[in-house]
Scaffold this active site. Structure first.
Site, PDB file in Angstrom:
ATOM      1  N   CYS A  20      -0.023   3.743   2.474  1.00 59.13           N
ATOM      2  CA  CYS A  20       0.218   3.254   3.923  1.00 59.13           C
ATOM      3  C   CYS A  20       1.988   3.820   4.079  1.00 59.13           C
ATOM      4  O   CYS A  20       2.435   4.118   5.339  1.00 59.13           O
ATOM      5  CB  CYS A  20       0.280   1.789   4.087  1.00 59.13           C
ATOM      6  SG  CYS A  20      -1.573   1.472   3.907  1.00 59.13           S
ATOM      7  N   CYS A  28       0.776  -1.190  -0.026  1.00 56.79           N
ATOM      8  CA  CYS A  28      -0.009  -0.151  -0.074  1.00 56.79           C
ATOM      9  C   CYS A  28       0.790   1.253   0.111  1.00 56.79           C
ATOM     10  O   CYS A  28       1.585   1.677   1.305  1.00 56.79           O
ATOM     11  CB  CYS A  28      -0.986  -0.025   1.270  1.00 56.79           C
ATOM     12  SG  CYS A  28      -1.875   1.642   1.743  1.00 56.79           S
TER      13      CYS A  28
END
Length: 100
Positions: free
Chosen positions: A20, A17
Site C-alpha cells: 500500500c 501494508c
C-alpha cells in the site's frame, strides 16, 4: 458509507501494508494527472476496520471505482500510475470525466 452520486476512485489501504505504501506515490501521481476531473479518496482500514468487509474487500491494496453511488469496478494489488490511468480511461466512468 454515505451515498455519493459522483465518480471517484477509492484506495483501500493500511499504514502497516508495505505494498500500500509502495503504491501511494503512483496513486497521487494519477490523481494529479486527472486534475480534479475525478476524485481520488483513501480509506484507512486500520482506522475504519469495518469498512473493508462492508465493501467486500478481501485484500489490500484495493482500488474501487465508484459511479453514481455504486462500485462499477475494482482491482486488487499494486498498480503503477500508468496501469491506473489505462484502467480509468478504459472504464465506463471515463466518458463522464471532463477533458484533462
Amino acid at each position: 458509507m454515505a451515498k455519493d452520486e459522483g465518480s471517484f476512485l477509492l484506495d483501500v489501504w493500511a499504514p502497516w501494508c508495505g505494498p500500500c505504501r509502495m503504491m501511494a506515490p503512483a496513486y497521487m501521481e494519477t490523481a494529479k494527472h486527472y486534475g480534479g476531473a475525478l476524485r481520488f479518496l483513501k480509506l484507512n482500514t486500520e482506522a475504519f476496520p469495518n469498512a473493508g468487509p462492508a465493501l467486500n474487500v478481501r485484500g489490500i491494496p484495493a482500488l474501487l471505482m465508484f459511479q453514481s453511488g455504486s462500485i462499477v469496478d475494482q482491482r486488487a494489488g499494486v498498480m503503477t500510475s500508468q496501469m491506473m490511468t489505462e484502467w480509468i480511461d478504459n472504464s465506463n466512468i471515463a466518458a463522464s470525466l471532463t477533458e484533462i
